[in-house]
Each structure stands twice: as C-alpha cells, then as structure tokens.
Motif scaffolding. Structure first.
Motif, PDB file in Angstrom:
ATOM      1  N   LYS A 135       0.821  -1.204   0.000  1.00  0.00           N
ATOM      2  CA  LYS A 135       0.000   0.000   0.000  1.00  0.00           C
ATOM      3  C   LYS A 135       0.861   1.263   0.000  1.00  0.00           C
ATOM      4  O   LYS A 135       0.529   2.264  -0.657  1.00  0.00           O
ATOM      5  N   GLN A 138       2.203   1.760  -3.489  1.00  0.00           N
ATOM      6  CA  GLN A 138       1.147   2.255  -4.381  1.00  0.00           C
ATOM      7  C   GLN A 138       0.922   3.747  -4.176  1.00  0.00           C
ATOM      8  O   GLN A 138       0.800   4.513  -5.140  1.00  0.00           O
ATOM      9  N   HIS A 144      -1.694   1.734  -9.169  1.00  0.00           N
ATOM     10  CA  HIS A 144      -2.357   0.542  -8.660  1.00  0.00           C
ATOM     11  C   HIS A 144      -1.668  -0.674  -9.254  1.00  0.00           C
ATOM     12  O   HIS A 144      -1.497  -0.767 -10.471  1.00  0.00           O
ATOM     13  N   PHE A 145      -1.255  -1.609  -8.395  1.00  0.00           N
ATOM     14  CA  PHE A 145      -0.593  -2.813  -8.877  1.00  0.00           C
ATOM     15  C   PHE A 145      -1.649  -3.857  -9.239  1.00  0.00           C
ATOM     16  O   PHE A 145      -2.351  -4.383  -8.380  1.00  0.00           O
ATOM     17  N   ASN A 181      -7.583  -5.212  -2.725  1.00  0.00           N
ATOM     18  CA  ASN A 181      -6.790  -4.360  -3.620  1.00  0.00           C
ATOM     19  C   ASN A 181      -7.162  -4.569  -5.081  1.00  0.00           C
ATOM     20  O   ASN A 181      -6.618  -3.926  -5.966  1.00  0.00           O
TER      21      ASN A 181
END
Length: 277
Positions: A135, A138, A144-145, A181
């Motif tokens: 996080k 990111q 965003h992964f 996520n």
C-alpha cells in the motif's frame, strides 16, 4: 464486477497459453491467488519474472516482491534480460551508463515504468507488514498494482509457532490483499521435501497443503525432467474455476531468464537425449 468493467476488463493473460485455456476467464482475474510450487533451483523466480514481464507487456502494473536472498538489482537484471533478450551476464558486465542507455532504448513504450521491484531479507517482515509495504508503494508511486508477485511467502516471518497454522494465516492474508486491492497475487511456495525431485507434483505436495488449498484459486507445480535438465513440466492439480489436471511442457533459457512452452514431441525428444549424455 469481478473482472472490471465492460469497457476496461482486467484479465491478465499468463505467458503460458495452455494455462489460460484451463481457466474459466482465459486468464487470471482480480482477487485470484495463484500458487507456483517448485523446489529450490527449478525456476519459480523465472516463472514469476516471465509472468510479470508478460503482464507489463499487456499494459498492467506489476509489483515483484523478492523475499529471501534476491536483491532489487537481481530483479532488475532478470526483468531486463527477459524483456530485451540480452543475456544476464552481458547486462551485468555493462557499466551503469550502458545499462541506463539500454533501459532508455528499450523503454520506448514505457514497459519498465510498469514494473516495480522491492526486496526484503528472509525473516525481515511479516505478511501484514508486507501488505502495508504494498500500500505504501502504491501511494508513493500513485499507481495501482494489477499483479503482485510474492517471491516467496515461505520466507515471511511466521505469525504462529505452528508452521501449519502460519501457512494458512499467510495465505488468508494474501487472499484478503487480492480481494480488497482488486489485484492478482502470484505466490511462490516450496513442496514438501518428499516431493523434491518429482517432475509432476500433486496437490498434496505443497507444504502445509490443506491450509493453503482452502485459499488458493489455482495451483501450478513445476518440475524438471532431471536434476540438470533445461526441460520440465507444469502441472495444474487445482483450478477453482476451470479445468484442472493439465500438463504443460517447458524449456528454460536461464541465460535470458526466459521460459518457453514446447510441444510434446520436442519434450520427448529432448528427454530421450538426456539419457544419451
């Protein structure tokens, strides 16, 4: 909702097309936890690098977390070699200026901008600390992964004295990360030692298997035809949504950190040649 919107679906294709064909959505979807199970030295890391490279080629953002004896520089070398086709040893021998020039010349489509590599020593962080790192990265990169590669979870700090319970807790946390996520998580794992040396590793072969099996969506095992061979087999003993039981033959090119799928005829011919050496 599971795979994104109609105008922007999020299905990441594996570099192994027969794996895609075994999956209901013909690729990995957000929320999936994929286990790649192989003994040390067989090629878990190369498999994950190839998956990361292929996802970046599709335009997705990739985070590869090396947890163990690999450093960020090792990840840089492997990804650069896999993408450019230049042998790893040649890249290592380059000066920093030559490496930088190679990246500039190879990055016209922004491929390397979509790959983030981070490394942690074995026993340095817990799974929850790792998730906080995801996080943080990111937020820091404002990205965003879509694909998160955990290479590999067995080196995280156990959060229980029982390896059986700890393995389950780690995979539960990875599943929660994948879901919340909206990412695909591919995690490396070792088989039980009694399955070391096996080319086709069954579902029960993963260490702390039953705890992990409740969580993972796809299990891929990887074994060599012999200890020194550069050919082997992927096996899909578990596919939650799709067809399990598929065997896929592969050939490795360790100098370029690449793995390619080969047909059964080539596999059998190369395997027969092993007996003549």
């Amino acid at each position: 909702d599971a795979i994104g919107s109609d105008s922007n679906p999020t299905i990441i294709k594996s570099f192994v097309e027969p794996i895609n064909m075994s999956l209901q959505f013909k690729g990995y979807k957000p929320g999936d936890v994929i286990m790649i199970c192989a003994e040390p030295g067989v090629g878990k890391t190369f498999f994950m690098v190839n998956e990361g490279n292929n996802a970046a080629l599709q335009g997705f953002n990739v985070l590869h977390l090396f947890i163990g004896d690999m450093k960020e520089y090792d990840g840089f070398i492997r990804y650069t070699s896999c993408y450019t086709g230049i042998p790893q040893d040649d890249i290592v021998a380059m000066s920093l200026e030559e490496q930088s020039d190679l990246i500039r010349r190879s990055n016209l489509n922004g491929h390397f901008n979509r790959v983030t590599v981070a490394a942690y020593s074995a026993g340095e962080i817990t799974v929850n600390e790792m998730i906080q790192e995801v996080k943080r990265l990111q937020d820091a990169d404002r990205v965003h992964f879509d694909l998160i590669l955990v290479d590999y979870a067995d080196n995280l700090i156990p959060e229980s004295d029982s390896m059986y319970k700890s393995g389950g807790d780690i995979y539960n946390s990875l599943s929660l990360l994948a879901t919340t996520n909206h990412s695909i998580v591919i995690v490396g794992s070792q088989p039980k030692t009694e399955f070391w040396g096996e080319e086709i590793i069954p579902k029960k072969g993963a260490a702390e298997s039953s705890k992990k099996q409740h969580v993972i969506d796809v299990m891929i095992t990887m074994g060599k035809a012999s200890k020194t061979a550069h050919i082997g087999s992927f096996f899909l003993p578990k596919v939650r949504r799709g067809d399990e039981g598929r065997i896929v033959r592969w050939r490795s090119h360790y100098d370029k950190a690449r793995i390619e799928v080969i047909n059964e005829t080539d596999y059998l011919q190369e395997k027969a040649n092993l007996g003549n050496i």
